[in-house]
Design a protein around this motif. Structure first.
Motif, PDB file in Angstrom:
ATOM      1  N   LEU A 137       0.849  -1.187   0.000  1.00 53.12           N
ATOM      2  CA  LEU A 137       0.000   0.000   0.000  1.00 53.12           C
ATOM      3  C   LEU A 137       0.883   1.234   0.000  1.00 53.12           C
ATOM      4  O   LEU A 137       1.999   1.200   0.527  1.00 53.12           O
ATOM      5  N   VAL A 138       0.396   2.310  -0.553  1.00 52.48           N
ATOM      6  CA  VAL A 138       1.141   3.570  -0.518  1.00 52.48           C
ATOM      7  C   VAL A 138       0.286   4.663   0.095  1.00 52.48           C
ATOM      8  O   VAL A 138      -0.942   4.695  -0.083  1.00 52.48           O
ATOM      9  N   ALA A 139       0.963   5.538   0.848  1.00 53.44           N
ATOM     10  CA  ALA A 139       0.345   6.763   1.354  1.00 53.44           C
ATOM     11  C   ALA A 139       0.704   7.860   0.369  1.00 53.44           C
ATOM     12  O   ALA A 139       1.858   7.986  -0.045  1.00 53.44           O
ATOM     13  N   VAL A 140      -0.303   8.623  -0.008  1.00 54.83           N
ATOM     14  CA  VAL A 140      -0.117   9.649  -1.025  1.00 54.83           C
ATOM     15  C   VAL A 140      -0.572  10.991  -0.457  1.00 54.83           C
ATOM     16  O   VAL A 140      -1.620  11.074   0.191  1.00 54.83           O
ATOM     17  N   GLU A 141       0.244  12.016  -0.684  1.00 52.67           N
ATOM     18  CA  GLU A 141      -0.171  13.388  -0.404  1.00 52.67           C
ATOM     19  C   GLU A 141      -0.111  14.129  -1.722  1.00 52.67           C
ATOM     20  O   GLU A 141       0.947  14.173  -2.363  1.00 52.67           O
ATOM     21  N   ARG A 142      -1.241  14.682  -2.093  1.00 52.77           N
ATOM     22  CA  ARG A 142      -1.441  15.230  -3.436  1.00 52.77           C
ATOM     23  C   ARG A 142      -1.108  14.101  -4.419  1.00 52.77           C
ATOM     24  O   ARG A 142      -1.758  13.098  -4.407  1.00 52.77           O
ATOM     25  N   GLU A 143      -0.100  14.227  -5.218  1.00 51.60           N
ATOM     26  CA  GLU A 143       0.265  13.157  -6.155  1.00 51.60           C
ATOM     27  C   GLU A 143       1.529  12.414  -5.738  1.00 51.60           C
ATOM     28  O   GLU A 143       1.955  11.483  -6.424  1.00 51.60           O
ATOM     29  N   ALA A 144       2.143  12.797  -4.619  1.00 50.30           N
ATOM     30  CA  ALA A 144       3.429  12.225  -4.207  1.00 50.30           C
ATOM     31  C   ALA A 144       3.257  11.030  -3.278  1.00 50.30           C
ATOM     32  O   ALA A 144       2.494  11.092  -2.306  1.00 50.30           O
ATOM     33  N   VAL A 145       3.973   9.947  -3.573  1.00 47.34           N
ATOM     34  CA  VAL A 145       4.039   8.808  -2.653  1.00 47.34           C
ATOM     35  C   VAL A 145       4.954   9.225  -1.507  1.00 47.34           C
ATOM     36  O   VAL A 145       6.120   9.566  -1.719  1.00 47.34           O
ATOM     37  N   VAL A 146       4.414   9.230  -0.287  1.00 48.77           N
ATOM     38  CA  VAL A 146       5.158   9.713   0.879  1.00 48.77           C
ATOM     39  C   VAL A 146       5.438   8.614   1.899  1.00 48.77           C
ATOM     40  O   VAL A 146       6.181   8.821   2.855  1.00 48.77           O
ATOM     41  N   GLY A 147       4.841   7.455   1.699  1.00 48.12           N
ATOM     42  CA  GLY A 147       5.043   6.334   2.612  1.00 48.12           C
ATOM     43  C   GLY A 147       4.484   5.075   1.997  1.00 48.12           C
ATOM     44  O   GLY A 147       3.802   5.121   0.961  1.00 48.12           O
ATOM     45  N   PHE A 148       4.769   3.951   2.645  1.00 53.49           N
ATOM     46  CA  PHE A 148       4.252   2.678   2.133  1.00 53.49           C
ATOM     47  C   PHE A 148       4.254   1.642   3.238  1.00 53.49           C
ATOM     48  O   PHE A 148       4.930   1.786   4.264  1.00 53.49           O
ATOM     49  N   ALA A 149       3.487   0.599   3.018  1.00 52.31           N
ATOM     50  CA  ALA A 149       3.452  -0.552   3.920  1.00 52.31           C
ATOM     51  C   ALA A 149       3.385  -1.810   3.071  1.00 52.31           C
ATOM     52  O   ALA A 149       2.739  -1.826   2.025  1.00 52.31           O
ATOM     53  N   ALA A 150       4.065  -2.846   3.535  1.00 59.73           N
ATOM     54  CA  ALA A 150       3.992  -4.168   2.909  1.00 59.73           C
ATOM     55  C   ALA A 150       3.491  -5.133   3.972  1.00 59.73           C
ATOM     56  O   ALA A 150       3.983  -5.133   5.105  1.00 59.73           O
ATOM     57  N   VAL A 151       2.505  -5.931   3.609  1.00 60.50           N
ATOM     58  CA  VAL A 151       1.880  -6.838   4.563  1.00 60.50           C
ATOM     59  C   VAL A 151       1.574  -8.158   3.880  1.00 60.50           C
ATOM     60  O   VAL A 151       1.312  -8.207   2.677  1.00 60.50           O
ATOM     61  N   ALA A 152       1.634  -9.217   4.655  1.00 61.70           N
ATOM     62  CA  ALA A 152       1.217 -10.541   4.195  1.00 61.70           C
ATOM     63  C   ALA A 152       0.167 -11.046   5.171  1.00 61.70           C
ATOM     64  O   ALA A 152       0.445 -11.203   6.363  1.00 61.70           O
ATOM     65  N   THR A 153      -1.061 -11.242   4.674  1.00 64.57           N
ATOM     66  CA  THR A 153      -2.126 -11.724   5.544  1.00 64.57           C
ATOM     67  C   THR A 153      -2.254 -13.230   5.423  1.00 64.57           C
ATOM     68  O   THR A 153      -1.984 -13.818   4.384  1.00 64.57           O
ATOM     69  N   GLY A 154      -2.650 -13.809   6.526  1.00 68.35           N
ATOM     70  CA  GLY A 154      -2.895 -15.247   6.581  1.00 68.35           C
ATOM     71  C   GLY A 154      -4.174 -15.488   7.345  1.00 68.35           C
ATOM     72  O   GLY A 154      -4.825 -14.544   7.785  1.00 68.35           O
ATOM     73  N   HIS A 170       0.101  10.060   7.975  1.00 66.52           N
ATOM     74  CA  HIS A 170       0.285   9.042   6.927  1.00 66.52           C
ATOM     75  C   HIS A 170       0.523   7.652   7.520  1.00 66.52           C
ATOM     76  O   HIS A 170      -0.029   6.662   7.029  1.00 66.52           O
ATOM     77  N   GLY A 171       1.345   7.562   8.563  1.00 67.20           N
ATOM     78  CA  GLY A 171       1.605   6.267   9.196  1.00 67.20           C
ATOM     79  C   GLY A 171       0.335   5.670   9.777  1.00 67.20           C
ATOM     80  O   GLY A 171       0.063   4.478   9.624  1.00 67.20           O
ATOM     81  N   SER A 172      -0.456   6.500  10.434  1.00 71.03           N
ATOM     82  CA  SER A 172      -1.719   6.020  11.012  1.00 71.03           C
ATOM     83  C   SER A 172      -2.690   5.573   9.934  1.00 71.03           C
ATOM     84  O   SER A 172      -3.380   4.556  10.095  1.00 71.03           O
ATOM     85  N   ARG A 173      -2.743   6.309   8.819  1.00 72.46           N
ATOM     86  CA  ARG A 173      -3.620   5.883   7.718  1.00 72.46           C
ATOM     87  C   ARG A 173      -3.153   4.556   7.120  1.00 72.46           C
ATOM     88  O   ARG A 173      -3.967   3.689   6.795  1.00 72.46           O
ATOM     89  N   LEU A 174      -1.840   4.402   6.962  1.00 72.50           N
ATOM     90  CA  LEU A 174      -1.321   3.131   6.454  1.00 72.50           C
ATOM     91  C   LEU A 174      -1.670   1.990   7.405  1.00 72.50           C
ATOM     92  O   LEU A 174      -2.111   0.919   6.972  1.00 72.50           O
ATOM     93  N   LEU A 175      -1.464   2.189   8.703  1.00 69.54           N
ATOM     94  CA  LEU A 175      -1.750   1.146   9.685  1.00 69.54           C
ATOM     95  C   LEU A 175      -3.241   0.814   9.701  1.00 69.54           C
ATOM     96  O   LEU A 175      -3.619  -0.363   9.778  1.00 69.54           O
ATOM     97  N   ALA A 176      -4.101   1.828   9.586  1.00 71.59           N
ATOM     98  CA  ALA A 176      -5.543   1.577   9.526  1.00 71.59           C
ATOM     99  C   ALA A 176      -5.903   0.769   8.286  1.00 71.59           C
ATOM    100  O   ALA A 176      -6.735  -0.145   8.345  1.00 71.59           O
ATOM    101  N   ALA A 177      -5.285   1.089   7.149  1.00 73.42           N
ATOM    102  CA  ALA A 177      -5.563   0.351   5.912  1.00 73.42           C
ATOM    103  C   ALA A 177      -5.106  -1.097   6.027  1.00 73.42           C
ATOM    104  O   ALA A 177      -5.813  -2.014   5.586  1.00 73.42           O
ATOM    105  N   VAL A 178      -3.944  -1.318   6.612  1.00 65.90           N
ATOM    106  CA  VAL A 178      -3.461  -2.686   6.830  1.00 65.90           C
ATOM    107  C   VAL A 178      -4.438  -3.441   7.731  1.00 65.90           C
ATOM    108  O   VAL A 178      -4.782  -4.602   7.467  1.00 65.90           O
ATOM    109  N   THR A 179      -4.900  -2.789   8.784  1.00 68.55           N
ATOM    110  CA  THR A 179      -5.861  -3.413   9.691  1.00 68.55           C
ATOM    111  C   THR A 179      -7.150  -3.772   8.961  1.00 68.55           C
ATOM    112  O   THR A 179      -7.691  -4.862   9.134  1.00 68.55           O
TER     113      THR A 179
END
Length: 185
Positions: free
Chosen positions: A76-93, A113-122
């Motif tokens: 997943l990527v966190a985006v501000e305007r058009e810029a990728v500003v963060g990312f998360a990689a996850v493997a679900t089981g 951005h970190g909180s949004r990424l963590l919420a999306a992973v959740t």
């Protein structure tokens, strides 16, 4: 029309989290390189940072995005305007999902951005029926520990030591159990 895969994410169109696309690979590699050089210089061996090959890292992220090893592997990527500003990689089981990395470029920090990424992973883990999230953190990485602790995570007692080619790197496993409040969203 498909439903929103990240139901808890709201806000302006200027900031969002979305699945990574092939065209994001170079930006993901850039975010990783800048973040490692800035925030992890004391944790990682100097050779890893000095010999950083952004093109090779981008190729690895391209493969992770376009040909993941399983349907449960996502970037997943966190985006501000058009810029990728963060990312998360996850493997679900079926029972646990592991976040292999969650990084926000330091200059974009403290904007949620970190909180949004963590919420999306959740949200992804819950949608996949996962009941537990896990992440390995360097024992000396207090900033990441504080971030996860503020989100309700805690160490679960497991530790491992990685051979980095220089000083060993001790990591602690952190976790959070996904309860009804997480799976009902």
């Amino acid at each position: 029309m498909t439903s929103n895969p990240f139901p808890r994410l709201t806000g302006s169109a200027d900031v969002s989290v979305r699945p990574a696309r092939a065209g994001d690979a170079a930006a993901i590699a850039r975010v990783q390189g800048v973040t490692w050089r800035t925030a992890y210089r004391t944790l990682l061996p100097a050779a890893v940072l000095d010999e950083w090959d952004e093109a090779a890292v981008a190729d690895s992220w391209l493969a992770a995005v376009t040909a993941p090893p399983s349907a449960g592997h996502r970037v997943l990527v966190a985006v501000e305007r058009e810029a990728v500003v963060g990312f998360a990689a996850v493997a679900t089981g079926p029972e646990a999902a592991e976040i292999s990395t969650l990084l926000v470029e330091p200059r974009w920090g403290r904007r949620g951005h970190g909180s949004r990424l963590l919420a999306a992973v959740t949200d992804l883990a819950s949608a996949d029926g996962t009941t537990r999230l896990e992440v390995w953190l360097a024992e000396s990485d207090q900033a990441s520990a504080d971030f996860y602790e503020s989100a309700g995570w805690a160490p679960d007692g497991w530790a491992r030591t990685l051979d980095t080619g220089s000083a060993p790197l001790r990591e602690l496993r952190w976790h959070v159990e996904l309860g009804e409040e997480d799976t009902d969203r």
